[in-house]
Design a protein around this motif. Structure first.
Motif, PDB file in Angstrom:
ATOM      1  N   VAL A 173       0.838  -1.210   0.000  1.00  0.00           N
ATOM      2  CA  VAL A 173       0.000   0.000   0.000  1.00  0.00           C
ATOM      3  C   VAL A 173       0.869   1.255   0.000  1.00  0.00           C
ATOM      4  CG1 VAL A 173      -1.627   1.328   1.407  1.00  0.00           C
ATOM      5  CG2 VAL A 173      -1.997  -1.114   1.044  1.00  0.00           C
ATOM      6  N   LEU A 174       1.893   1.271   0.826  1.00  0.00           N
ATOM      7  CA  LEU A 174       2.785   2.433   0.860  1.00  0.00           C
ATOM      8  C   LEU A 174       3.534   2.607  -0.453  1.00  0.00           C
ATOM      9  CD1 LEU A 174       4.225   2.216   4.476  1.00  0.00           C
ATOM     10  CD2 LEU A 174       2.617   3.890   3.571  1.00  0.00           C
ATOM     11  N   THR A 175       3.990   1.515  -1.026  1.00  0.00           N
ATOM     12  CA  THR A 175       4.707   1.597  -2.296  1.00  0.00           C
ATOM     13  C   THR A 175       3.804   2.135  -3.400  1.00  0.00           C
ATOM     14  OG1 THR A 175       6.137  -0.256  -1.689  1.00  0.00           O
ATOM     15  CG2 THR A 175       5.975   0.272  -4.027  1.00  0.00           C
ATOM     16  N   LEU A 176       2.580   1.632  -3.472  1.00  0.00           N
ATOM     17  CA  LEU A 176       1.664   2.110  -4.508  1.00  0.00           C
ATOM     18  C   LEU A 176       1.278   3.565  -4.272  1.00  0.00           C
ATOM     19  CD1 LEU A 176      -0.607  -1.029  -4.955  1.00  0.00           C
ATOM     20  CD2 LEU A 176       1.200  -0.200  -6.473  1.00  0.00           C
ATOM     21  N   THR A 177       1.173   3.978  -3.014  1.00  0.00           N
ATOM     22  CA  THR A 177       0.855   5.370  -2.710  1.00  0.00           C
ATOM     23  C   THR A 177       1.993   6.285  -3.133  1.00  0.00           C
ATOM     24  OG1 THR A 177      -0.465   4.666  -0.818  1.00  0.00           O
ATOM     25  CG2 THR A 177       0.210   6.975  -0.883  1.00  0.00           C
ATOM     26  N   ILE A 178       3.209   5.891  -2.831  1.00  0.00           N
ATOM     27  CA  ILE A 178       4.368   6.720  -3.199  1.00  0.00           C
ATOM     28  C   ILE A 178       4.532   6.764  -4.708  1.00  0.00           C
ATOM     29  CG2 ILE A 178       6.891   6.838  -3.098  1.00  0.00           C
ATOM     30  CD1 ILE A 178       6.656   5.740  -0.221  1.00  0.00           C
ATOM     31  N   TRP A 179       4.390   5.634  -5.390  1.00  0.00           N
ATOM     32  CA  TRP A 179       4.553   5.614  -6.842  1.00  0.00           C
ATOM     33  C   TRP A 179       3.456   6.379  -7.559  1.00  0.00           C
ATOM     34  CZ3 TRP A 179       8.623   4.744  -9.648  1.00  0.00           C
ATOM     35  CH2 TRP A 179       9.663   3.982  -9.114  1.00  0.00           C
ATOM     36  N   SER A 180       2.244   6.348  -7.006  1.00  0.00           N
ATOM     37  CA  SER A 180       1.170   7.078  -7.677  1.00  0.00           C
ATOM     38  C   SER A 180       1.380   8.581  -7.559  1.00  0.00           C
ATOM     39  CB  SER A 180      -0.193   6.690  -7.099  1.00  0.00           C
ATOM     40  OG  SER A 180      -0.327   7.168  -5.776  1.00  0.00           O
ATOM     41  N   SER A 181       1.988   9.036  -6.463  1.00  0.00           N
ATOM     42  CA  SER A 181       2.235  10.474  -6.354  1.00  0.00           C
ATOM     43  C   SER A 181       3.387  10.905  -7.251  1.00  0.00           C
ATOM     44  CB  SER A 181       2.542  10.850  -4.904  1.00  0.00           C
ATOM     45  OG  SER A 181       3.771  10.285  -4.498  1.00  0.00           O
TER      46      SER A 181
END
Length: 81
Positions: A45-53
């Motif tokens: 979840v954190l990885t996808l959140t960081i990559w989406s930003s």
């Protein structure tokens, strides 16, 4: 963490929780497996959140400088003044 590491932790936790039937004194492998799966999901979840930003594009509308070049031509025939 990365998506690959998160998937690895989720898979390892699932193996420890559901596939193994081993007893180790002082260590509950089911709990360790659940912890690894939770850490893997949080990491994903954190990885996808960081990559989406990072993938968002920023468009700026800063004014640009325009130069006007004027050209004058002499239209009188040669030899006449």
């Amino acid at each position: 963490m990365g998506i690959g590491a998160s998937l690895f932790l989720i898979a390892l936790g699932a193996i420890l929780t559901f596939a193994l039937d081993v007893s180790i004194s002082g260590l509950d492998l089911d709990v360790v497996g659940w912890i690894l799966m939770v850490v893997g999901v949080l990491g994903m979840v954190l990885t996808l959140t960081i990559w989406s930003s990072r993938r968002r594009s920023v468009v700026t509308t800063a004014p640009t400088e325009h130069r006007v070049i004027e050209e004058t031509r002499d239209t009188t025939p040669p030899g006449t003044l």
